[in-house]
Design a protein around this motif. Structure first.
Motif, short mmCIF file in Angstrom:
data_model
loop_
_atom_site.label_atom_id
_atom_site.label_comp_id
_atom_site.label_asym_id
_atom_site.label_seq_id
_atom_site.Cartn_x
_atom_site.Cartn_y
_atom_site.Cartn_z
N LYS A 312 0.92 -1.33 0.04
CA LYS A 312 -0.06 -0.03 -0.19
C LYS A 312 1.02 1.33 -0.02
N ILE A 313 2.00 1.09 0.66
CA ILE A 313 2.68 2.43 0.79
C ILE A 313 3.49 2.84 -0.58
N ILE A 314 3.80 1.54 -1.31
CA ILE A 314 4.64 1.71 -2.67
C ILE A 314 3.52 2.27 -3.52
N GLU A 315 2.26 1.88 -3.73
CA GLU A 315 1.24 2.24 -4.41
C GLU A 315 0.84 3.86 -4.09
N LEU A 316 0.70 4.09 -3.04
CA LEU A 316 0.64 5.51 -2.72
C LEU A 316 1.56 6.26 -3.15
N LYS A 317 3.06 5.98 -3.05
CA LYS A 317 4.28 6.59 -3.21
C LYS A 317 4.15 6.94 -4.86
N LEU A 318 3.63 6.04 -5.54
CA LEU A 318 3.92 5.86 -6.93
C LEU A 318 2.73 6.89 -7.43
N LYS A 319 1.43 6.91 -6.98
CA LYS A 319 0.35 7.75 -7.08
C LYS A 319 0.68 9.23 -6.96
N SER A 320 1.48 9.45 -5.80
CA SER A 320 1.85 10.71 -5.50
C SER A 320 2.72 11.10 -6.34
N GLU A 321 3.78 10.31 -7.17
CA GLU A 321 4.64 10.90 -8.14
C GLU A 321 4.32 10.79 -9.51
N ASN A 322 2.87 10.35 -9.56
CA ASN A 322 2.30 10.00 -11.05
C ASN A 322 3.10 9.17 -11.73
N LEU A 323 3.41 7.98 -11.13
CA LEU A 323 4.32 6.98 -11.72
C LEU A 323 3.48 5.64 -11.56
N ASP A 324 3.97 4.79 -12.70
CA ASP A 324 3.51 3.39 -12.79
C ASP A 324 4.52 2.36 -12.96
N ILE A 325 4.59 1.43 -12.36
CA ILE A 325 5.53 0.26 -12.53
C ILE A 325 4.65 -0.71 -12.70
N ASP A 326 5.40 -2.06 -13.16
CA ASP A 326 5.04 -3.27 -13.20
C ASP A 326 4.67 -3.91 -11.73
N GLU A 327 3.50 -4.88 -11.83
CA GLU A 327 2.99 -5.38 -10.54
C GLU A 327 4.33 -6.35 -10.19
N GLU A 328 4.93 -6.90 -10.84
CA GLU A 328 5.85 -7.89 -10.10
C GLU A 328 6.94 -7.14 -9.80
N LEU A 329 7.25 -5.87 -10.10
CA LEU A 329 8.59 -5.06 -9.76
C LEU A 329 7.92 -4.57 -8.27
N LYS A 330 6.63 -4.03 -8.16
CA LYS A 330 5.99 -3.71 -6.86
C LYS A 330 6.38 -4.85 -5.93
N HIS A 331 5.88 -5.91 -6.05
CA HIS A 331 6.13 -7.05 -5.30
C HIS A 331 7.29 -7.44 -4.93
N PHE A 332 8.55 -7.18 -5.92
CA PHE A 332 9.92 -7.43 -5.41
C PHE A 332 10.11 -6.44 -4.56
N ILE A 333 10.01 -4.97 -4.74
CA ILE A 333 10.43 -3.99 -3.88
C ILE A 333 9.79 -4.19 -2.40
N ALA A 334 8.35 -4.75 -2.40
CA ALA A 334 7.75 -4.73 -1.07
C ALA A 334 8.39 -5.99 -0.34
N LYS A 335 8.74 -6.85 -1.00
CA LYS A 335 9.29 -8.21 -0.55
C LYS A 335 10.83 -8.02 -0.04
N ASN A 336 11.53 -7.09 -0.61
CA ASN A 336 12.96 -6.92 -0.15
C ASN A 336 13.21 -5.76 0.73
N ILE A 337 12.50 -4.75 0.64
CA ILE A 337 12.39 -3.47 1.71
C ILE A 337 11.58 -3.66 2.71
N THR A 338 12.20 -3.89 3.83
CA THR A 338 11.17 -3.94 5.11
C THR A 338 11.25 -2.96 6.11
N SER A 339 12.26 -2.05 6.14
CA SER A 339 12.47 -0.64 6.88
C SER A 339 12.51 0.54 6.03
N SER A 340 12.50 1.53 6.59
CA SER A 340 12.70 2.82 6.02
C SER A 340 11.69 3.00 4.90
N VAL A 341 10.59 2.67 5.05
CA VAL A 341 9.64 2.75 4.18
C VAL A 341 9.02 3.93 4.08
#
Length: 341
Positions: A312-341
């Motif tokens: 949800k944090i990633i999606e909100l950040k992308l929306k605020s920056e008017n960006l869009d990325i692949d769902e697979e990349l979103k999952h990769f980021i969410a899976k590997n970055i667990t702090s300093s979000v």
């Protein structure tokens, strides 16, 4: 406000100086104090009262206000008030009709805030203003409760902070939020300030980091302006201090100042919120007195967000920056970055 603080100093002086002397108390209660640009004015209605105060009390009044580096002058009201207003650059024309404020006078309808004095048709009048002291320096307007992503890891902290913003000084005081770096503690402090700024414009809100508080304290100590520092922090309605883990045992004077500031605000039922990267009990360098005070309110933890919250944090950040990325990349980021979000 500074004016309010000096009015309280005056009232305390009168109460102490005239113990057992009702006549003196009556005379001093009929004058009208005012403050402007480092000077405390005592307006009296006649020459007799002016001479009487100068002969019997002026030395003690001067001594009392000297502690705050403030000069004192006794003035005849009608002749000198207009001069003071002129020198203070208050508006003297172009005024619309004003309503006299019954709340302007603090005691026996005699003590008037100088900020509410204006000149209309050559006469000094008291006008009602809606005071707005809520514009908070250092606050990021983008950090609000609306864009704080809530999940199981931070739900309690979020709702505690929201409650504080709605009812400052009522329920959780102090509120102490702790957790790792980048988990949203500072976001919540800014959100509290922004919410109060929006809904309670008369509240004086101060946001500051522990480092800024310490630097400002020692600057005031070295420049002999501690009275202004104390008025600023001890007259706050809401005090928000970020990263209190940076108070060290070598900063004994700053910690002592924080201790007395805390006690004053707690006594006045003013809201305080602190953040840290660890629990109060682990802040050994700040001392047992401050630890017990931090623990005397509500202590809440923000934990590392779980996978769904990170998404949800990633999606909100992308929306605020008017960006869009692949769902697979979103999952990769969410899976590997667990702090300093």
């Amino acid at each position: 406000m500074v004016m309010d603080a000096f009015l309280r100093v005056w009232e305390e002086f009168v109460n102490i100086a005239t113990i057992g002397n009702e006549f003196d108390k009556l005379v001093l209660s009929k004058v009208r104090p005012s403050y402007k640009n480092g000077k405390f004015f005592i307006f009296v209605k006649d020459e007799f009262t002016k001479t009487w105060i100068e002969k019997n009390y002026l030395d003690r009044i001067v001594s009392t206000f000297k502690y705050y580096d403030v000069e004192v002058e006794v003035l005849l009201e009608q002749r000198n008030e207009e001069k003071m207003l002129k020198n203070s650059n208050l508006p003297s024309n172009g005024l619309k009709s004003k309503k006299v404020s019954s709340n302007t006078y603090l005691k026996d309808n005699n003590i008037c805030k100088e900020d509410n004095l204006e000149k209309v048709d050559g006469n000094v009048v008291v006008v009602e203003r809606e005071e707005d002291v809520s514009i908070v320096p250092n606050i990021n307007p983008r950090y609000t409760f609306d864009n704080f992503v809530v999940g199981p890891s931070n739900d309690f902290a979020y709702h505690s902070a929201l409650n504080v913003s709605k009812y400052p000084g009522k329920n959780y005081n102090p509120l102490f939020i702790y957790g790792g770096v980048g988990l949203g503690k500072t976001h919540l402090l800014h959100a509290i300030a922004n919410e109060i700024q929006k809904e309670k414009k008369s509240k004086k809100v101060i946001y500051i980091t522990s480092e800024q508080f310490t630097n400002e304290f020692f600057k005031a100590l070295n420049s002999k302006t501690l009275h202004s520092f104390r008025i600023k922090y001890r007259e706050a309605d809401v005090l928000l201090i970020d990263d209190v883990q940076f108070f060290k045992s070598s900063m004994k004077q700053a910690i002592e100042e924080l201790f007395h500031t805390f006690n004053k605000l707690a006594h006045d039922k003013k809201q305080m919120v602190f953040t840290s990267d660890r629990t109060p009990r682990e802040l050994e360098e700040i001392g047992d007195r401050m630890i017990s005070r931090f623990e005397g309110g509500l202590v809440v933890e923000i934990k590392k967000p779980e996978f769904e919250t990170r998404m949800k944090i990633i999606e909100l950040k992308l929306k605020s920056e008017n960006l869009d990325i692949d769902e697979e990349l979103k999952h990769f980021i969410a899976k590997n970055i667990t702090s300093s979000v």
